[in-house]
Write an enzyme that holds these catalytic residues in place. Structure first.
Site, mmCIF file in Angstrom:
data_model
loop_
_atom_site.group_PDB
_atom_site.id
_atom_site.type_symbol
_atom_site.label_atom_id
_atom_site.label_comp_id
_atom_site.label_asym_id
_atom_site.label_seq_id
_atom_site.Cartn_x
_atom_site.Cartn_y
_atom_site.Cartn_z
ATOM 1 C CG HIS A 108 1.368 4.933 -8.433
ATOM 2 N ND1 HIS A 108 1.519 5.903 -7.817
ATOM 3 C CD2 HIS A 108 2.566 5.266 -9.360
ATOM 4 C CE1 HIS A 108 2.275 6.497 -7.667
ATOM 5 N NE2 HIS A 108 2.629 6.030 -8.363
ATOM 6 C CG HIS A 125 6.984 3.254 -8.758
ATOM 7 N ND1 HIS A 125 7.945 3.531 -8.537
ATOM 8 C CD2 HIS A 125 5.927 4.054 -8.739
ATOM 9 C CE1 HIS A 125 7.702 5.089 -8.766
ATOM 10 N NE2 HIS A 125 6.748 5.079 -8.339
ATOM 11 C CB VAL A 179 9.981 5.892 -5.675
ATOM 12 C CG1 VAL A 179 11.304 4.874 -5.553
ATOM 13 C CG2 VAL A 179 9.269 6.640 -5.002
ATOM 14 C CG ASN A 238 3.571 9.447 -11.920
ATOM 15 O OD1 ASN A 238 2.879 8.774 -13.484
ATOM 16 N ND2 ASN A 238 3.448 9.108 -10.972
ATOM 17 N NE ARG A 263 -4.198 -2.336 2.227
ATOM 18 C CZ ARG A 263 -4.462 -2.032 1.097
ATOM 19 N NH1 ARG A 263 -4.501 -1.410 0.043
ATOM 20 N NH2 ARG A 263 -5.696 -3.971 0.819
ATOM 21 C CG ASP A 264 1.590 5.845 -2.446
ATOM 22 O OD1 ASP A 264 2.055 5.512 -3.705
ATOM 23 O OD2 ASP A 264 1.623 5.979 -1.709
ATOM 24 C CB ILE A 265 4.032 6.157 2.797
ATOM 25 C CG1 ILE A 265 3.884 6.117 4.473
ATOM 26 C CG2 ILE A 265 4.202 6.597 1.771
ATOM 27 C CD1 ILE A 265 5.242 5.395 4.688
HETATM 28 P P1 AMP Z 1 5.800 8.242 -7.611
HETATM 29 O O1 AMP Z 1 5.652 9.475 -7.887
HETATM 30 O O2 AMP Z 1 5.156 7.565 -9.078
HETATM 31 O O3 AMP Z 1 7.633 7.832 -7.978
HETATM 32 O O4 AMP Z 1 5.677 7.280 -6.978
HETATM 33 C C1 AMP Z 1 6.249 6.910 -6.023
HETATM 34 C C2 AMP Z 1 5.127 6.646 -4.594
HETATM 35 O O5 AMP Z 1 5.527 6.555 -3.676
HETATM 36 C C3 AMP Z 1 4.458 7.636 -4.572
HETATM 37 O O6 AMP Z 1 3.548 7.753 -3.995
HETATM 38 C C4 AMP Z 1 4.738 7.698 -2.544
HETATM 39 O O7 AMP Z 1 3.527 8.507 -1.505
HETATM 40 C C5 AMP Z 1 4.955 6.171 -2.439
HETATM 41 N N1 AMP Z 1 5.644 5.426 -1.125
HETATM 42 C C6 AMP Z 1 6.740 6.601 -1.006
HETATM 43 N N2 AMP Z 1 7.832 5.709 0.163
HETATM 44 C C7 AMP Z 1 6.528 4.780 -0.342
HETATM 45 C C8 AMP Z 1 6.913 3.537 1.202
HETATM 46 N N3 AMP Z 1 8.331 4.194 2.521
HETATM 47 N N4 AMP Z 1 5.804 3.185 1.163
HETATM 48 C C9 AMP Z 1 4.955 2.938 0.600
HETATM 49 N N5 AMP Z 1 4.962 3.621 -0.544
HETATM 50 C C10 AMP Z 1 5.789 4.727 -0.984
#
Ligand code: AMP
Length: 114
Positions: free
Chosen positions: A102, A100, A96, A87, A29-31
């Site tokens: 979403h 990944h 990140v 993205n 799950r997204d944080i």
């Molecule tokens: P993006 O902006 O497409 O690179 O998405 C990165 C996503 O990773 C964002 O929606 C963040 O909220 C999520 N995120 C970053 N660190 C963590 C973590 N430790 N656990 C869960 N989600 C994370």
């Protein structure tokens, strides 16, 4: 400790609410959720961006998409609909550097995305 936060999640070094994992893919799950269901799916292999995927990654990425559809079923969003998005790069807002996707659902979404 892995340098990449998502490699850390995959390795169990960084805490996350995992909803699925196997040899090739991890989902958690997204944080900072942007929808009632917001799950991230990653390949275990560290690939920094979609631009860096190579032919040997095809199986894992194809598998990841199928896993996403299964999670959508589990989350009860398969029928109402969902979005599976990745993205890539600064214009898309990638924050990140580990590939990944979403999985977002549980509410209606606009198009085109902002
Ligand atoms: P993006 O902006 O497409 O690179 O998405 C990165 C996503 O990773 C964002 O929606 C963040 O909220 C999520 N995120 C970053 N660190 C963590 C973590 N430790 N656990 C869960 N989600 C994370």
């Amino acid at each position: 400790m892995a340098e990449c936060i998502f490699c850390g999640v995959a390795a169990g070094e960084v805490s996350a609410e995992k909803v699925y994992e196997d040899d090739a893919v991890v989902a958690f799950r997204d944080i900072n959720p942007g929808a009632p269901t917001h799950v991230l799916l990653i390949p275990r292999k560290h690939v920094p961006s979609l631009n860096k995927l190579v032919a040997e990654d095809d199986e894992a990425v194809g598998h990841l998409v199928r896993v996403a559809t299964q999670i959508a079923e589990q989350e009860h969003i398969a029928e109402s609909g969902y979005r599976l998005v990745a993205n890539c790069g600064s214009h898309a807002g990638q924050s990140v550097d580990h590939v990944h996707f979403h999985l977002l659902g549980g509410r209606a979404m606009g198009w085109p995305p902002g």
